[in-house]
Scaffold this motif. Structure first.
Motif, short mmCIF file in Angstrom:
data_model
loop_
_atom_site.label_atom_id
_atom_site.label_comp_id
_atom_site.label_asym_id
_atom_site.label_seq_id
_atom_site.Cartn_x
_atom_site.Cartn_y
_atom_site.Cartn_z
N SER A 26 -5.99 -23.38 5.59
CA SER A 26 -4.97 -24.20 6.33
C SER A 26 -5.75 -25.41 7.10
CB SER A 26 -4.30 -23.28 7.50
OG SER A 26 -3.35 -24.05 8.26
N GLU A 27 -6.78 -25.04 7.75
CA GLU A 27 -7.37 -26.22 8.59
C GLU A 27 -8.17 -27.35 7.60
OE1 GLU A 27 -11.00 -26.90 11.61
OE2 GLU A 27 -10.07 -25.06 11.60
N LEU B 185 0.56 -23.81 6.54
CA LEU B 185 0.48 -24.63 8.09
C LEU B 185 0.99 -23.90 9.15
CD1 LEU B 185 1.11 -28.05 6.97
CD2 LEU B 185 -1.01 -27.16 7.38
N ALA B 186 1.95 -22.98 8.91
CA ALA B 186 2.31 -21.93 9.74
C ALA B 186 1.70 -20.78 10.17
CB ALA B 186 3.99 -21.76 9.57
N TYR B 187 1.06 -20.39 9.29
CA TYR B 187 0.36 -19.14 9.29
C TYR B 187 -0.97 -18.96 10.75
CZ TYR B 187 -3.19 -15.36 8.11
OH TYR B 187 -3.82 -14.19 8.15
N PRO B 188 -1.57 -20.18 10.94
CA PRO B 188 -2.23 -20.01 12.32
C PRO B 188 -1.70 -19.80 13.57
CG PRO B 188 -3.26 -21.73 10.68
CD PRO B 188 -1.51 -21.34 10.12
N THR B 189 -0.45 -20.40 13.46
CA THR B 189 0.28 -20.39 14.95
C THR B 189 1.07 -19.01 15.14
OG1 THR B 189 2.67 -21.00 13.60
CG2 THR B 189 1.01 -22.80 14.28
N TRP B 190 0.97 -18.14 14.00
CA TRP B 190 1.47 -16.51 14.33
C TRP B 190 0.51 -15.80 14.96
CZ3 TRP B 190 3.11 -16.71 8.49
CH2 TRP B 190 4.18 -17.53 8.18
N PRO B 191 0.75 -14.96 15.99
CA PRO B 191 -0.03 -14.08 16.25
C PRO B 191 -0.45 -12.89 15.27
CG PRO B 191 2.15 -13.66 17.19
CD PRO B 191 2.37 -14.81 16.18
N THR B 192 -1.76 -12.25 15.46
CA THR B 192 -2.22 -11.30 14.63
C THR B 192 -1.29 -10.09 14.88
OG1 THR B 192 -4.36 -12.25 14.50
CG2 THR B 192 -4.21 -10.12 13.73
N GLY B 193 -0.78 -9.68 13.84
CA GLY B 193 -0.03 -8.25 14.02
C GLY B 193 -0.85 -7.10 13.97
N GLN B 194 -0.16 -5.96 14.21
CA GLN B 194 -1.11 -4.68 14.54
C GLN B 194 -1.57 -4.25 13.13
OE1 GLN B 194 1.04 -0.79 15.35
NE2 GLN B 194 -0.64 -0.26 16.59
N ARG C 226 -0.55 -10.72 7.58
CA ARG C 226 0.35 -11.57 8.77
C ARG C 226 1.51 -11.95 8.30
NH1 ARG C 226 -3.01 -16.05 11.81
NH2 ARG C 226 -4.50 -14.32 11.87
N PHE C 227 1.70 -12.36 6.95
CA PHE C 227 2.78 -12.78 6.29
C PHE C 227 3.86 -11.89 6.19
CE2 PHE C 227 -0.41 -15.82 4.40
CZ PHE C 227 0.29 -16.92 4.64
N MET C 228 3.42 -10.56 5.90
CA MET C 228 4.54 -9.50 5.76
C MET C 228 4.90 -8.97 6.92
SD MET C 228 2.87 -7.22 2.59
CE MET C 228 4.07 -6.16 2.55
N GLU C 229 3.97 -9.08 7.93
CA GLU C 229 4.48 -8.80 9.27
C GLU C 229 5.62 -9.80 9.91
OE1 GLU C 229 1.72 -5.95 11.78
OE2 GLU C 229 0.36 -7.44 10.66
#
Length: 266
Positions: A86-87, A204-213, A224-227
């Protein structure tokens, strides 16, 4: 549709520090680093407009530039390859319709795996992310089970449902089969191939989401996408007689080199 391949590579791997610079000797006796072999795998893919190595380490940058790769330097704070891609995509400042993450530990990835992956994403407008899956034969499944019995984290497996949408990915071997398979037998277990194709908005949205369990527990970035309830398309690919394995642990080096000799890959 324009396509970018980014190869994320970091030196400070938890399981195998310095992994991108590990030498692999092919059938002809020539030794090349893992990152160079991954670069060559990317360059063999047709229909690609641009290929870059994305890293935060000067040792990897220098080694990559020495064999002719373009390098995008990224932050050392990237949590995984998807964040690094993404970066790199942002830093390039160019429009691409599809961004492919060809992880730098899969030098045996055949070109058609990536070509079929991109075609699968293009064909499904509901999917924001796509990833290849390869049906395990008995030999591959037995190797996965042997890794787990030895306490090693080997390949990742995938289960998917209607429309080939992913249901789950795990470093455990799923689904449970409870039976033995001969080496050549097809099995109901699918090996997740460590390649992703993203649409720009999702990447681009991915890094803005918190890491899920689940991502934390499994250490698998695609969760992370699935959560976030973002659909991940599983694209089944065919081996066509090629052996496939990822370099996850030091024990994988002789295994991959043996496969390269068997397939006469220089």
């Amino acid at each position: 549709m324009s396509v970018l391949i980014a190869i994320p590579a970091r030196y400070a791997s938890t399981r195998y520090p310095g992994k991108p610079l590990v030498p692999l000797t092919g059938a002809g006796g020539e030794s090349k680093t893992l990152i160079q072999r991954s670069w060559e795998a990317a360059m063999a893919v047709s229909g690609v407009d641009h290929v870059v190595v994305a890293t935060d380490d000067d040792r990897i940058r220098e080694a990559s530039e020495a064999f002719g790769a373009e390098v995008v330097m990224t932050s050392e704070n990237c949590a995984n390859g998807t964040e690094r891609c993404s970066e790199a995509f942002e830093k390039l400042g160019r429009d691409f319709d599809v961004i492919v993450n060809l992880q730098g530990d899969a030098p045996l990835t055949p070109a058609w795996f990536v070509e079929d992956l991109v075609a699968g994403l293009r064909a499904d407008p509901t999917a924001e992310v796509a990833t290849p899956v390869l049906r395990c034969d008995g030999a591959t499944l037995n190797a996965f089970l042997a890794d787990r019995r030895a306490g090693r984290v080997g390949g990742t497996t995938a289960v998917f449902g209607a429309g080939s949408k992913a249901m789950y990915f795990s470093k455990e071997v799923i689904p449970f089969t409870g039976k033995q398979f001969d080496n050549e037998d097809p099995t109901p277990v699918f090996h997740h191939v460590g390649v992703y194709a993203y649409r720009p908005g999702a990447l681009l949205a991915y890094p803005t989401w918190p890491t899920g369990q689940l991502e934390q527990l499994e250490g698998l970035e695609q969760l992370r996408f699935m959560e976030r309830e973002r659909p991940v398309l599983c694209v089944e690919v065919e081996a066509r007689g090629r052996q496939f394995w990822e370099l996850n642990n030091p024990e994988d080096v002789p295994r991959i080199e043996a496969m390269m000799r068997d397939m006469s890959l220089a």
